[in-house]
Design an enzyme around this catalytic site. Sequence first.
Site, PDB file in Angstrom:
ATOM      1  N   ASP A  21       5.625  -7.245 -12.969  1.00  0.00           N
ATOM      2  CA  ASP A  21       6.784  -7.044 -13.827  1.00  0.00           C
ATOM      3  C   ASP A  21       8.095  -7.472 -13.183  1.00  0.00           C
ATOM      4  O   ASP A  21       9.098  -7.618 -13.868  1.00  0.00           O
ATOM      5  CB  ASP A  21       6.902  -5.568 -14.223  1.00  0.00           C
ATOM      6  CG  ASP A  21       5.656  -5.081 -14.950  1.00  0.00           C
ATOM      7  OD1 ASP A  21       5.025  -5.906 -15.638  1.00  0.00           O
ATOM      8  OD2 ASP A  21       5.318  -3.898 -14.814  1.00  0.00           O
ATOM      9  N   CYS A  78       6.940  -6.537  -7.339  1.00  0.00           N
ATOM     10  CA  CYS A  78       5.481  -6.632  -7.428  1.00  0.00           C
ATOM     11  C   CYS A  78       4.964  -7.774  -6.554  1.00  0.00           C
ATOM     12  O   CYS A  78       3.935  -7.648  -5.894  1.00  0.00           O
ATOM     13  CB  CYS A  78       5.060  -6.841  -8.877  1.00  0.00           C
ATOM     14  SG  CYS A  78       5.511  -5.501  -9.999  1.00  0.00           S
ATOM     15  N   CYS A  86      13.775   6.820 -11.078  1.00  0.00           N
ATOM     16  CA  CYS A  86      13.851   6.524 -12.503  1.00  0.00           C
ATOM     17  C   CYS A  86      15.180   6.989 -13.073  1.00  0.00           C
ATOM     18  O   CYS A  86      15.673   6.432 -14.049  1.00  0.00           O
ATOM     19  CB  CYS A  86      12.693   7.156 -13.266  1.00  0.00           C
ATOM     20  SG  CYS A  86      12.672   8.951 -13.236  1.00  0.00           S
ATOM     21  N   ASP A 111      26.459 -26.960 -24.557  1.00  0.00           N
ATOM     22  CA  ASP A 111      25.676 -28.084 -25.063  1.00  0.00           C
ATOM     23  C   ASP A 111      26.357 -28.558 -26.346  1.00  0.00           C
ATOM     24  O   ASP A 111      27.111 -27.806 -26.972  1.00  0.00           O
ATOM     25  CB  ASP A 111      24.242 -27.633 -25.345  1.00  0.00           C
ATOM     26  CG  ASP A 111      23.430 -28.709 -26.036  1.00  0.00           C
ATOM     27  OD1 ASP A 111      23.403 -29.832 -25.533  1.00  0.00           O
ATOM     28  OD2 ASP A 111      22.853 -28.409 -27.103  1.00  0.00           O
TER      29      ASP A 111
END
Length: 664
Positions: A19, A23, A360, A402
């Site tokens: 993820d 990792c 967390c 662009d």
Amino acid sequence: MMTSFNGEMLMQYRIEGMDCASCVGKIETALTRMPGVSDIRLNFATEKLELTLASDAATQAGDIEKTIKSLGFGVSATPQTAHHQRWWQTRKGKQVVGLGMLMGAAYALALFFPTYGAWVFAAAVIVGVYPFARKALALGLSGTPFSIETLMSVAALGALVIGEAEEAAAVVFLFSIGELLESVAAGHARAGIRALASLVPKTAVLLDALGGQREVAAASLRVNDHVLVRPGDRVSADGVIIQGSSSLDESPVTGESVPCAKTTGDHVFAGSINVDGVLEVRVEKTAADNTIARIIQLVEQAQASKAPTARFIERFSRYYTPAVMALAALVVILPPLVMGGDWSTWLYRGLALLLIACPCALVLSTPAAIASGLAAGTRRGLLIKGGSALETIGRVKTVAFDKTGTLTEGKPRVTDVAAFTQQSGEEILALFASVESGSNHPLAKAIVAHAEAADTLIPTASNASATAGKAVHATVAGRALAIGSPVYAAQAAILSTEQQAQIETLQNDDKTVSVLFDEQSREALGLVALRDESRDDAQQGVAQLKAMGVRSVMLTGDNRRTAQAIAGHLGMEWQAELLPEDKLHLINEMKLNTKVAMVGDGINDAPALATADVGIAMGGGTDVAIETADAALLKNSVTDVAHLVALSRATVIPPFSTVLICRI
């Protein structure tokens, strides 16, 4: 997949479940500790792992797979494209749904039977923390003892020990949601890569020395092979035309909206669309080295260039986790030993510290101003992928645009209709539409659409045909008519000096000119001019950015004349005739001196969008651009770029940020 070479084996795997860059680091750390394993190359974007294994090493292929699986990742020996599941079908998705149901049941039971509710919360903790605890143990054994999973597992189990099962369940549930969201985001990033790869056809028509045809895999083509490209086909490889003429839509590579006429000796790009002619192409580059493959590599490299932030987070967790655990241990041990404190009280407080310090909370807590800014942007059609992008946009001093599909509509429109004879402009338009009615060319469609919008009566044409890349022919009311470029018309018909001057004037104004003539008398009958017009709000958007102290520059694959005309009208700087790698190079140069945003909509913009400090995609653009970018303008409005900058500046300037955002 295994390949033996000089006593060593090159192993290839596909890794599932990665993820983030963290990792990658965990897998690399574990594999590095295995004897005989070297040259580890793990690509997060493509989920491919390559490594070298000594043939006489104690480590076997099965050991490598077992180690990777023990870390919580899926692994297969064949690096093939996997079936892509919906989020709720994945292991992490099922875990979140299951935990959510357990917690819902626990809350419901707690209302009527508090004792039973606590047991269900405890069950949710055990079920939810098991995969993280197992992964933490595997990481510890493989060389990463102080992982985020370790801290989260200890915090959750500690909360369960001190009787706070509800809080422990909440920690596990929120951490699981964070893991799932990270997985979904990684999947979206890979979707852009897959969309790029899908541009090149899987098969090609290979021609042998005797002119025979057989269908082969495009990946098997070799340099100097000859391939056949039929009308409507995508070009299967970079090469040069050795026979035939046609118009090619090269917008996936160059971004140019109008198909280019190509003939013998001209180069073609893989992924381009052949519009009307049959071509024989000599392959000049293999599938691994063609234009689309290079664009994919540029996108992957650009995404990897953002890795310093990910590396910082990984380094932070290495120190943060052991520091928090050591501090919690001191809180448990020192007061009872030094001050005679109660062991149960200080155990409770030490575990409470672990629970509060669980990462967390750091990941999921978003400052109120950022949350308000993201919500305000969404209400206005400004999709911003996270607080980091929102903060950075306000510091941007240069915005690179662009042209095609971003500053312009991306579709050619009729701007002028002129008659060279006594016929009216409406009659000439009717003849143009009649001859072009059977063509699929974008310019032909624009002419027919313009005639239909003007309620012009279009006569019926017969005997329609085309000279690939040069002209279309048809019989209308008994006359053999043709429509071609000014160059072709000058050869096949008679153009006066005044008519040529009129054509040149239109071309200097960035317009594509088509000439209608009678093939029998060679008389030029009239012309139609078309142009990809700038968006209605483009000039206003550039002016707003300038007023905010932000420089605007146009980067386009179109020709210099087109770029100069559009940029001059909008009042901005420009660079023209750029390939994707050229845009990427210019963005990197700009980044040396200032924060840069890139705004685009096409596949060819993806590398520049990925490497800019902030990539902004037009909402009507390609999936590749939207997935690669950090923000998307859902309303396709150039003025929304200025709104993004204003929103960001309001968000990050305290203490009035929340008030300002609420008023936007």
